[in-house]
Design an enzyme around this catalytic site. Structure first.
Site: not given
Ligand code: CTP
Length: 420
Positions: A360, A306, A227, A296, A356, A342
């Protein structure tokens, strides 16, 4: 007051006048400052300026027959808690890196056992020269700390990296290093409320564990899913916490920027590596900040070799959920751990951020709308809202480092109100 003794080395650059401000700020923070200048520095600022303000002799050349102390470089260097060079030219960096000792300041560097912090300032091309970067890498390997120059308009009217960091940030980083040094020579301070003037070290005693940057999930040995995270906000959090006296450990994925050197960075590129690195270090932490953009989902079966096209028009990649590091940290939290997450969103920012926080089980969520100009992934600024279970505060656009300080303020407030 802190009562640290600082040797301030001033070298020959336009930014030499800023060393006067640094000296004044250090004095305000309770430090005793003695100044050493190179000959070239005296072309920019008179030694008398420092002498009048520090009420002490300013040493330029220790071979001068007028010099009252024939081994001044040894006496000076062994009676300081920190040797701070502001500004540092490419020349002094090159001399330090190579052990050249042809004047007072270079001899002092060699004769000193105190920590050394260097705040360079120079033209961008000189800063980026492989020779300069090689010398910096060598000094870093020798344990020297750097206050990275910033980007801006330089004396030569060009815009680029090479501008001396702000006085306030230099002083913050110097004070933070002094407080973190295991054995300060003059006076140790275990007092978390140590008063160093405007640079209050209100996070002394906290240990921040911060995830930073984006993760990279392998599809095969040459391809990956990732990303746009640059790591700027996470490193800003790390620098803000360290400058306010916290011990800081960063677990960083892929980042477009580097932190200042006195932050301990562990690299963990994939979500599962980051998960492991965090789990191994969590027990020492008192504050966990999930600033990383963790993928995620990751490819369910990364190929060992490859992947070939083999004439296929379409291809399906099966993804599996990665461990949610933040949620796991929050659910297994030990006593005293504050958990900060975040939420980078593009719509219904506050609603999603609050959900969130609840889902969480977080203490604090820092929400931002990444679709707004000035709040995106690679920007130097951010527009944040800070949410807790019973509060929400919106901030206007500000540099990421300032935003990080707002988050630190919220952490301190949370600690005061909840004790954990
Ligand atoms: N985070 C984490 N581990 C993951 C995914 C996210 O620690 N596997 C943490 C990030 O560092 C951030 C927060 O979770 O602090 C973001 O939350 P998340 O719900 O995962 O956000 P998005 O990825 O944007 O998910 P969504 O698409 O559900 O909004």
């Amino acid at each position: 007051m802190s009562n640290y003794k600082i040797g301030l080395g001033v070298t020959g650059g336009i930014a030499a006048y800023k060393a006067v401000e640094v000296m004044r700020a250090l004095q305000k923070a309770g430090c005793e400052v003695r100044v050493a200048m190179t000959r070239h520095a005296t072309e920019f600022v008179q030694p008398l300026t420092f002498r009048a303000l520090s009420d002490a002799e300013v040493i330029v050349d220790d071979y001068d027959p007028e010099n009252s102390d024939p081994i001044a470089h040894v006496n000076f260097s062994q009676n300081i808690d920190l040797l701070l060079i502001v500004p540092a030219t490419a020349n002094i960096i090159a001399k330090f890196a190579n052990g050249v000792a042809d004047d007072f300041l270079t001899s002092t560097y060699l004769a000193s056992t105190a920590p050394v912090m260097i705040a360079p300032a120079m033209n961008t091309t000189m800063w980026e020269q492989p020779a300069t970067q090689r010398n910096i890498a060598r000094l870093r390997a020798d344990g020297v700390h750097f206050v990275e120059p910033i980007s801006g308009e330089l004396a030569c009217k060009t815009v680029g990296t090479g501008k001396l960091e702000d006085v306030e940030n230099i002083v913050r980083q110097a004070m933070s290093l002094l407080v973190q040094s295991p054995k300060p020579k003059v006076q140790s301070s275990d007092d978390p409320s140590i008063d160093i003037g405007p640079w209050t070290l209100d996070l002394t005693g906290e240990h921040f564990l911060i995830t930073v940057g984006g993760t990279r999930e392998a599809i095969d040995p040459v391809r990956f899913i990732s990303n746009h995270s640059s790591g700027k906000m996470g490193f800003a959090m790390a620098e803000a916490a360290a400058a306010r006296g916290a011990e800081v450990t960063v677990v960083a994925g892929v980042t477009a920027v580097e932190p200042s050197t006195h932050i301990n960075v562990v690299r963990a590129i994939s979500a599962s590596e980051m998960h492991k690195a965090v789990s191994e270090r969590l027990s020492d932490a008192t504050v966990f900040v999930g600033a990383a953009a963790v993928a995620d989902y990751a490819p369910a079966n990364a190929a060992d070799a490859k992947i070939k096209k083999d004439g296929r028009e379409t291809m399906t990649l099966e993804l599996k959920k990665t461990p949610d590091i933040l949620a796991e940290v929050a659910s297994r939290r030990h006593d005293g751990l504050i958990v900060v997450g975040f939420a980078a969103e593009t719509n219904k920012v506050i609603d999603y951020a609050r959900s969130k926080l609840e889902k969480k089980k977080l203490d604090i969520v820092v929400a931002n709308d990444v679709s707004k100009p000035g709040a995106g992934f690679n920007a130097d600024t951010n527009i944040i809202s800070i949410l807790t279970a019973d509060s929400a505060e919106d901030f206007s656009i500000m540099p990421k480092r300032e935003a990080a300080d707002k988050v630190c303020d919220a952490i301190i407030k949370f600690r005061e109100e909840h004790g954990r």
